[in-house]
Motif scaffolding. Structure first.
Motif, PDB file in Angstrom:
ATOM      1  N   ALA A  28       0.890  -1.246  -0.044  1.00 42.30           N
ATOM      2  CA  ALA A  28       0.105   0.074  -0.020  1.00 42.30           C
ATOM      3  C   ALA A  28       0.777   1.403   0.154  1.00 42.30           C
ATOM      4  O   ALA A  28       0.356   2.269   0.499  1.00 42.30           O
ATOM      5  N   GLU A  29       2.223   1.135  -0.628  1.00 41.67           N
ATOM      6  CA  GLU A  29       3.021   2.346  -0.506  1.00 41.67           C
ATOM      7  C   GLU A  29       2.753   3.213  -2.036  1.00 41.67           C
ATOM      8  O   GLU A  29       2.676   2.265  -2.884  1.00 41.67           O
ATOM      9  N   ILE A  30       3.397   4.185  -1.779  1.00 40.71           N
ATOM     10  CA  ILE A  30       3.515   4.921  -3.114  1.00 40.71           C
ATOM     11  C   ILE A  30       5.221   5.014  -3.304  1.00 40.71           C
ATOM     12  O   ILE A  30       5.625   5.782  -2.332  1.00 40.71           O
ATOM     13  N   LEU A  31       5.766   4.663  -4.291  1.00 35.26           N
ATOM     14  CA  LEU A  31       7.147   4.557  -4.395  1.00 35.26           C
ATOM     15  C   LEU A  31       7.724   5.386  -5.769  1.00 35.26           C
ATOM     16  O   LEU A  31       7.247   5.076  -6.834  1.00 35.26           O
ATOM     17  N   ASN A  32       8.623   6.567  -5.771  1.00 37.17           N
ATOM     18  CA  ASN A  32       9.267   6.959  -6.725  1.00 37.17           C
ATOM     19  C   ASN A  32      10.235   6.116  -7.114  1.00 37.17           C
ATOM     20  O   ASN A  32      11.150   5.424  -6.259  1.00 37.17           O
ATOM     21  N   ILE A  33      10.452   5.674  -8.380  1.00 43.42           N
ATOM     22  CA  ILE A  33      11.718   4.591  -8.845  1.00 43.42           C
ATOM     23  C   ILE A  33      12.452   5.734  -9.904  1.00 43.42           C
ATOM     24  O   ILE A  33      11.969   5.869 -11.104  1.00 43.42           O
ATOM     25  N   GLY A  34      13.501   6.286  -9.241  1.00 44.49           N
ATOM     26  CA  GLY A  34      14.620   7.040 -10.068  1.00 44.49           C
ATOM     27  C   GLY A  34      15.794   6.752  -9.291  1.00 44.49           C
ATOM     28  O   GLY A  34      15.931   5.861  -8.491  1.00 44.49           O
ATOM     29  N   THR A  35      16.648   7.568  -9.743  1.00 45.53           N
ATOM     30  CA  THR A  35      18.087   7.822  -9.104  1.00 45.53           C
ATOM     31  C   THR A  35      18.144   8.784  -8.113  1.00 45.53           C
ATOM     32  O   THR A  35      19.426   8.716  -7.580  1.00 45.53           O
ATOM     33  N   GLY A  36      17.335   9.601  -7.996  1.00 44.78           N
ATOM     34  CA  GLY A  36      17.466  10.521  -7.004  1.00 44.78           C
ATOM     35  C   GLY A  36      18.685  11.705  -7.489  1.00 44.78           C
ATOM     36  O   GLY A  36      19.146  12.214  -6.723  1.00 44.78           O
ATOM     37  N   LYS A  37      19.009  11.593  -8.724  1.00 38.69           N
ATOM     38  CA  LYS A  37      20.157  12.452  -9.387  1.00 38.69           C
ATOM     39  C   LYS A  37      19.560  13.470 -10.451  1.00 38.69           C
ATOM     40  O   LYS A  37      18.901  12.772 -11.278  1.00 38.69           O
ATOM     41  N   ALA A  38      19.781  14.656 -10.334  1.00 38.42           N
ATOM     42  CA  ALA A  38      19.466  15.489 -11.554  1.00 38.42           C
ATOM     43  C   ALA A  38      20.468  15.823 -12.487  1.00 38.42           C
ATOM     44  O   ALA A  38      21.539  16.019 -12.223  1.00 38.42           O
ATOM     45  N   THR A  39      19.973  15.172 -13.809  1.00 40.51           N
ATOM     46  CA  THR A  39      20.811  15.216 -14.825  1.00 40.51           C
ATOM     47  C   THR A  39      20.230  16.238 -16.027  1.00 40.51           C
ATOM     48  O   THR A  39      19.317  16.277 -16.339  1.00 40.51           O
ATOM     49  N   ARG A  40      21.101  17.337 -16.317  1.00 45.37           N
ATOM     50  CA  ARG A  40      21.040  18.203 -17.181  1.00 45.37           C
ATOM     51  C   ARG A  40      20.806  17.540 -18.617  1.00 45.37           C
ATOM     52  O   ARG A  40      21.348  16.684 -19.135  1.00 45.37           O
ATOM     53  N   VAL A  41      19.825  17.944 -19.526  1.00 45.82           N
ATOM     54  CA  VAL A  41      19.755  17.545 -20.884  1.00 45.82           C
ATOM     55  C   VAL A  41      21.206  17.590 -21.717  1.00 45.82           C
ATOM     56  O   VAL A  41      21.620  16.845 -22.385  1.00 45.82           O
ATOM     57  N   ARG A  42      21.649  18.663 -21.379  1.00 49.49           N
ATOM     58  CA  ARG A  42      23.127  19.134 -22.221  1.00 49.49           C
ATOM     59  C   ARG A  42      24.123  18.217 -21.508  1.00 49.49           C
ATOM     60  O   ARG A  42      24.907  17.646 -22.207  1.00 49.49           O
ATOM     61  N   ASP A  43      24.112  17.649 -20.481  1.00 47.26           N
ATOM     62  CA  ASP A  43      25.011  16.708 -20.017  1.00 47.26           C
ATOM     63  C   ASP A  43      24.550  15.147 -20.555  1.00 47.26           C
ATOM     64  O   ASP A  43      25.743  14.684 -20.652  1.00 47.26           O
ATOM     65  N   VAL A  44      23.735  15.036 -20.722  1.00 49.37           N
ATOM     66  CA  VAL A  44      23.144  13.635 -21.685  1.00 49.37           C
ATOM     67  C   VAL A  44      23.661  13.960 -23.315  1.00 49.37           C
ATOM     68  O   VAL A  44      24.413  12.868 -23.724  1.00 49.37           O
ATOM     69  N   ALA A  45      23.637  14.927 -23.817  1.00 41.91           N
ATOM     70  CA  ALA A  45      24.192  15.451 -25.004  1.00 41.91           C
ATOM     71  C   ALA A  45      25.705  14.910 -24.994  1.00 41.91           C
ATOM     72  O   ALA A  45      26.313  14.477 -25.602  1.00 41.91           O
ATOM     73  N   ASP A  46      26.476  15.543 -23.950  1.00 40.63           N
ATOM     74  CA  ASP A  46      27.798  15.567 -23.910  1.00 40.63           C
ATOM     75  C   ASP A  46      28.307  14.204 -23.486  1.00 40.63           C
ATOM     76  O   ASP A  46      29.380  13.536 -24.018  1.00 40.63           O
ATOM     77  N   LEU A  47      27.567  13.176 -22.864  1.00 41.42           N
ATOM     78  CA  LEU A  47      27.907  12.013 -22.785  1.00 41.42           C
ATOM     79  C   LEU A  47      27.657  11.051 -23.981  1.00 41.42           C
ATOM     80  O   LEU A  47      28.447  10.275 -24.367  1.00 41.42           O
ATOM     81  N   VAL A  48      26.842  11.333 -24.663  1.00 40.54           N
ATOM     82  CA  VAL A  48      26.554  10.670 -26.110  1.00 40.54           C
ATOM     83  C   VAL A  48      27.444  11.082 -27.030  1.00 40.54           C
ATOM     84  O   VAL A  48      28.423  10.426 -27.868  1.00 40.54           O
ATOM     85  N   ARG A  49      28.135  12.472 -26.892  1.00 44.21           N
ATOM     86  CA  ARG A  49      29.169  12.881 -27.897  1.00 44.21           C
ATOM     87  C   ARG A  49      30.425  12.241 -27.404  1.00 44.21           C
ATOM     88  O   ARG A  49      31.386  12.377 -28.178  1.00 44.21           O
ATOM     89  N   THR A  50      30.825  11.577 -26.297  1.00 42.86           N
ATOM     90  CA  THR A  50      31.848  10.696 -25.976  1.00 42.86           C
ATOM     91  C   THR A  50      32.147   9.618 -26.995  1.00 42.86           C
ATOM     92  O   THR A  50      33.097   9.264 -27.012  1.00 42.86           O
TER      93      THR A  50
END
Length: 210
Positions: free
Chosen positions: A120-142
């Motif tokens: 009967a609980e409600i649970l967030n399923i995430g990492t607890g980390k805020a990632t900028r969209v720009r940082d995702v782009a930089d990871l892809v560019r590696t």
């Protein structure tokens, strides 16, 4: 890359707690909130155990993009980079997302099904980390060093985003996500290279906007 935060929480960045008031801002999000309440009313009335899980930004193979979609930023960026196209950063890409790998989502869901504490609980399923969209782009560019970034206007209504509070998930499930974003992006890029058909033809068509 636009990624609408179509969640039951609405636009109450930066961190989303399960006890926060629900403020859905779309029909889709409102159906989620309605479904949670109906689950509690229906299953609670007959004594059936249940857990409500609130997934944040899920990514990982075999996720593929579709025309007009606004989410799945890892898949979008990786597909565009693989196709030799620039990565679009709406508003400079400063929006934040809580990106969680599909393997971790599956593990969390299974644990929620069998954990007595999650009843009967409600649970967030995430990492607890805020990632900028720009940082995702930089990871892809590696993985695609020659890929260009292109700053584009911020679409109306595109939220700045937020991230999950995962304290309750850690407590109730005795677990935390294990796939890091750099590893998850690398795994997606490897999968995409092994499955080139996953890049849709409309993306590389002559009329496609680059």
């Amino acid at each position: 890359m636009r990624q609408l935060l179509e969640s039951v929480y609405g636009r109450i960045a930066p961190q989303f707690h399960e006890a926060a008031p629900l403020r859905p801002v779309s029909v889709y999000a409102n159906t989620k909130a309605w479904g949670e309440r109906q689950t509690a009313l229906t299953l609670g009335a007959v004594g059936t155990s249940y857990t409500v899980v609130r997934y944040f930004s899920v990514y990982g193979d075999p996720q593929t993009i579709k025309p007009g979609s606004h989410s799945w930023v890892v898949a979008w960026f990786a597909a565009r980079a693989e196709a030799g196209l620039p990565l679009h950063l709406n508003g400079g890409g400063h929006q934040v997302r809580d990106l969680i790998h599909v393997d971790d989502v599956a593990e969390a869901t299974l644990r929620a099904l069998v954990s007595p504490q999650a009843h009967a609980e409600i649970l967030n399923i995430g990492t607890g980390k805020a990632t900028r969209v720009r940082d995702v782009a930089d990871l892809v560019r590696t993985h695609y060093p020659d890929t260009r970034l292109m700053e584009t206007p911020m679409p109306p209504g595109d939220p700045l985003g937020g991230y999950a509070s995962i304290r309750r998930m850690r407590t109730m499930l005795g677990w935390a996500p294990t796939v890091t974003l750099p590893d998850g992006v690398a795994r997606y890029v490897a999968w995409l290279r092994e499955h080139p058909a996953a890049i849709p033809g409309w993306m590389t068509a002559p009329t496609s906007t680059a």
